[in-house]
Design a protein around this motif. Structure first.
Motif, PDB file in Angstrom:
ATOM      1  N   ARG A   2       0.864  -1.170   0.000  1.00  0.00           N
ATOM      2  CA  ARG A   2       0.000   0.000   0.000  1.00  0.00           C
ATOM      3  C   ARG A   2       0.903   1.223   0.000  1.00  0.00           C
ATOM      4  NH1 ARG A   2      -5.146  -1.926   1.299  1.00  0.00           N
ATOM      5  NH2 ARG A   2      -6.120   0.074   1.459  1.00  0.00           N
ATOM      6  N   GLY A   3       0.427   2.297  -0.637  1.00  0.00           N
ATOM      7  CA  GLY A   3       1.260   3.484  -0.681  1.00  0.00           C
ATOM      8  C   GLY A   3       0.566   4.655  -1.320  1.00  0.00           C
ATOM      9  N   SER A   4       1.374   5.611  -1.704  1.00  0.00           N
ATOM     10  CA  SER A   4       0.848   6.827  -2.306  1.00  0.00           C
ATOM     11  C   SER A   4       1.845   7.349  -3.339  1.00  0.00           C
ATOM     12  CB  SER A   4       0.613   7.895  -1.242  1.00  0.00           C
ATOM     13  OG  SER A   4       1.832   8.228  -0.610  1.00  0.00           O
ATOM     14  N   ALA A   5       1.343   8.272  -4.163  1.00  0.00           N
ATOM     15  CA  ALA A   5       2.201   8.884  -5.178  1.00  0.00           C
ATOM     16  C   ALA A   5       1.824  10.353  -5.343  1.00  0.00           C
ATOM     17  CB  ALA A   5       2.047   8.153  -6.504  1.00  0.00           C
ATOM     18  N   TRP A   6       2.825  11.168  -5.616  1.00  0.00           N
ATOM     19  CA  TRP A   6       2.641  12.594  -5.905  1.00  0.00           C
ATOM     20  C   TRP A   6       3.274  12.887  -7.250  1.00  0.00           C
ATOM     21  CZ3 TRP A   6      -0.167  15.812  -2.911  1.00  0.00           C
ATOM     22  CH2 TRP A   6      -0.448  15.393  -1.612  1.00  0.00           C
ATOM     23  N   ILE A  31       6.936   8.266  -5.286  1.00  0.00           N
ATOM     24  CA  ILE A  31       6.116   7.087  -5.029  1.00  0.00           C
ATOM     25  C   ILE A  31       6.650   6.431  -3.758  1.00  0.00           C
ATOM     26  CG2 ILE A  31       5.378   4.842  -5.898  1.00  0.00           C
ATOM     27  CD1 ILE A  31       6.001   5.954  -8.737  1.00  0.00           C
ATOM     28  N   GLU A  32       5.742   6.110  -2.838  1.00  0.00           N
ATOM     29  CA  GLU A  32       6.101   5.431  -1.594  1.00  0.00           C
ATOM     30  C   GLU A  32       5.205   4.214  -1.413  1.00  0.00           C
ATOM     31  OE1 GLU A  32       5.823   8.058   1.738  1.00  0.00           O
ATOM     32  OE2 GLU A  32       6.861   9.658   0.702  1.00  0.00           O
ATOM     33  N   SER A  33       5.778   3.126  -0.893  1.00  0.00           N
ATOM     34  CA  SER A  33       5.005   1.913  -0.688  1.00  0.00           C
ATOM     35  C   SER A  33       5.569   1.142   0.502  1.00  0.00           C
ATOM     36  CB  SER A  33       5.068   1.046  -1.954  1.00  0.00           C
ATOM     37  OG  SER A  33       4.368  -0.148  -1.765  1.00  0.00           O
ATOM     38  N   THR A  34       4.691   0.551   1.303  1.00  0.00           N
ATOM     39  CA  THR A  34       5.095  -0.305   2.421  1.00  0.00           C
ATOM     40  C   THR A  34       4.232  -1.556   2.409  1.00  0.00           C
ATOM     41  OG1 THR A  34       3.553   0.756   3.945  1.00  0.00           O
ATOM     42  CG2 THR A  34       5.793   1.634   3.884  1.00  0.00           C
ATOM     43  N   GLY A  35       4.722  -2.601   3.022  1.00  0.00           N
ATOM     44  CA  GLY A  35       3.956  -3.837   3.112  1.00  0.00           C
ATOM     45  C   GLY A  35       4.804  -5.046   2.771  1.00  0.00           C
ATOM     46  N   THR A  36       4.161  -6.113   2.348  1.00  0.00           N
ATOM     47  CA  THR A  36       4.848  -7.339   1.970  1.00  0.00           C
ATOM     48  C   THR A  36       5.275  -7.249   0.510  1.00  0.00           C
ATOM     49  OG1 THR A  36       3.532  -8.613   3.522  1.00  0.00           O
ATOM     50  CG2 THR A  36       4.616  -9.841   1.781  1.00  0.00           C
ATOM     51  N   HIS A  37       6.524  -7.576   0.255  1.00  0.00           N
ATOM     52  CA  HIS A  37       7.056  -7.541  -1.104  1.00  0.00           C
ATOM     53  C   HIS A  37       7.496  -8.943  -1.505  1.00  0.00           C
ATOM     54  CE1 HIS A  37       7.688  -3.057  -1.641  1.00  0.00           C
ATOM     55  NE2 HIS A  37       7.053  -3.205  -0.507  1.00  0.00           N
ATOM     56  N   ARG A  38       7.252  -9.273  -2.763  1.00  0.00           N
ATOM     57  CA  ARG A  38       7.639 -10.593  -3.276  1.00  0.00           C
ATOM     58  C   ARG A  38       8.484 -10.412  -4.529  1.00  0.00           C
ATOM     59  NH1 ARG A  38       3.693 -15.320  -5.555  1.00  0.00           N
ATOM     60  NH2 ARG A  38       5.314 -16.896  -5.786  1.00  0.00           N
ATOM     61  N   GLU A  48      11.125 -15.128  -3.343  1.00  0.00           N
ATOM     62  CA  GLU A  48      11.357 -14.692  -1.974  1.00  0.00           C
ATOM     63  C   GLU A  48      10.358 -13.624  -1.584  1.00  0.00           C
ATOM     64  OE1 GLU A  48      15.406 -13.725  -1.059  1.00  0.00           O
ATOM     65  OE2 GLU A  48      16.154 -15.072  -2.598  1.00  0.00           O
ATOM     66  N   SER A  49      10.017 -13.563  -0.285  1.00  0.00           N
ATOM     67  CA  SER A  49       9.095 -12.558   0.239  1.00  0.00           C
ATOM     68  C   SER A  49       9.704 -11.881   1.455  1.00  0.00           C
ATOM     69  CB  SER A  49       7.769 -13.214   0.652  1.00  0.00           C
ATOM     70  OG  SER A  49       7.105 -13.707  -0.471  1.00  0.00           O
ATOM     71  N   TRP A  50       9.380 -10.598   1.613  1.00  0.00           N
ATOM     72  CA  TRP A  50       9.791  -9.814   2.776  1.00  0.00           C
ATOM     73  C   TRP A  50       8.546  -9.136   3.321  1.00  0.00           C
ATOM     74  CZ3 TRP A  50      12.295  -9.893  -1.879  1.00  0.00           C
ATOM     75  CH2 TRP A  50      13.592 -10.379  -1.874  1.00  0.00           C
ATOM     76  N   ASP A  51       8.358  -9.182   4.654  1.00  0.00           N
ATOM     77  CA  ASP A  51       7.163  -8.556   5.215  1.00  0.00           C
ATOM     78  C   ASP A  51       7.405  -7.782   6.503  1.00  0.00           C
ATOM     79  OD1 ASP A  51       7.595 -10.692   6.910  1.00  0.00           O
ATOM     80  OD2 ASP A  51       5.620 -11.575   6.634  1.00  0.00           O
ATOM     81  N   HIS A  52       8.642  -7.614   6.935  1.00  0.00           N
ATOM     82  CA  HIS A  52       8.920  -6.885   8.170  1.00  0.00           C
ATOM     83  C   HIS A  52       9.646  -5.581   7.868  1.00  0.00           C
ATOM     84  CE1 HIS A  52       7.581 -10.146  10.654  1.00  0.00           C
ATOM     85  NE2 HIS A  52       8.332 -10.972   9.949  1.00  0.00           N
ATOM     86  N   GLY A  53       8.966  -4.450   8.026  1.00  0.00           N
ATOM     87  CA  GLY A  53       9.600  -3.144   7.857  1.00  0.00           C
ATOM     88  C   GLY A  53       9.991  -2.804   6.438  1.00  0.00           C
ATOM     89  N   GLU A  55       9.987  -0.881   3.152  1.00  0.00           N
ATOM     90  CA  GLU A  55       9.619   0.427   2.623  1.00  0.00           C
ATOM     91  C   GLU A  55      10.327   0.618   1.284  1.00  0.00           C
ATOM     92  OE1 GLU A  55       9.982   3.771   5.274  1.00  0.00           O
ATOM     93  OE2 GLU A  55       9.864   2.441   7.002  1.00  0.00           O
ATOM     94  N   VAL A  56       9.578   1.037   0.277  1.00  0.00           N
ATOM     95  CA  VAL A  56      10.135   1.269  -1.050  1.00  0.00           C
ATOM     96  C   VAL A  56       9.712   2.662  -1.494  1.00  0.00           C
ATOM     97  CG1 VAL A  56      10.157   0.483  -3.438  1.00  0.00           C
ATOM     98  CG2 VAL A  56       9.977  -1.188  -1.592  1.00  0.00           C
ATOM     99  N   TRP A  57      10.629   3.398  -2.141  1.00  0.00           N
ATOM    100  CA  TRP A  57      10.276   4.727  -2.615  1.00  0.00           C
ATOM    101  C   TRP A  57      11.079   5.049  -3.866  1.00  0.00           C
ATOM    102  CZ3 TRP A  57      13.426   3.629   1.362  1.00  0.00           C
ATOM    103  CH2 TRP A  57      14.713   4.154   1.332  1.00  0.00           C
ATOM    104  N   SER A  58      10.539   5.979  -4.616  1.00  0.00           N
ATOM    105  CA  SER A  58      11.218   6.498  -5.796  1.00  0.00           C
ATOM    106  C   SER A  58      10.931   7.991  -5.855  1.00  0.00           C
ATOM    107  CB  SER A  58      10.700   5.812  -7.059  1.00  0.00           C
ATOM    108  OG  SER A  58      11.248   6.418  -8.208  1.00  0.00           O
TER     109      SER A  58
END
Length: 71
Positions: A2-6, A31-38, A48-53, A55-58
């Motif tokens: 989940r995230g947002s973009a400007w 663009i910002e996004s947090t949550g589980t990434h695969r 592989e999956s990551w779900d703890h902390g 955060e992805v941004w551009s």
């Protein structure tokens, strides 16, 4: 995830001569996004999956200068 973009663009244009204009613009994108990434890659045999902390941004900025001839 989940995230947002400007995304914003601002610009100006001014005539230099009868048929020639000069323009300047600035563009911003974030663009910002947090949550589980695969991550999957069939060539690398990766799944592989990551779900703890996670955060992805551009953040991207650009400046454009334009010289326009109108005919």
């Amino acid at each position: 995830t989940r995230g947002s973009a400007w995304h914003a663009i601002v610009g100006l244009a001014a005539p230099l001569a009868k048929d020639v204009n000069l323009g300047l613009s600035f563009e911003y994108l974030r663009i910002e996004s947090t949550g589980t990434h695969r991550w999957t890659d069939s060539l690398a045999n990766a799944d592989e999956s990551w779900d703890h902390g996670v955060e992805v941004w551009s953040e991207q900025k650009s400046v454009n200068l334009k010289l326009q001839y109108v005919f």
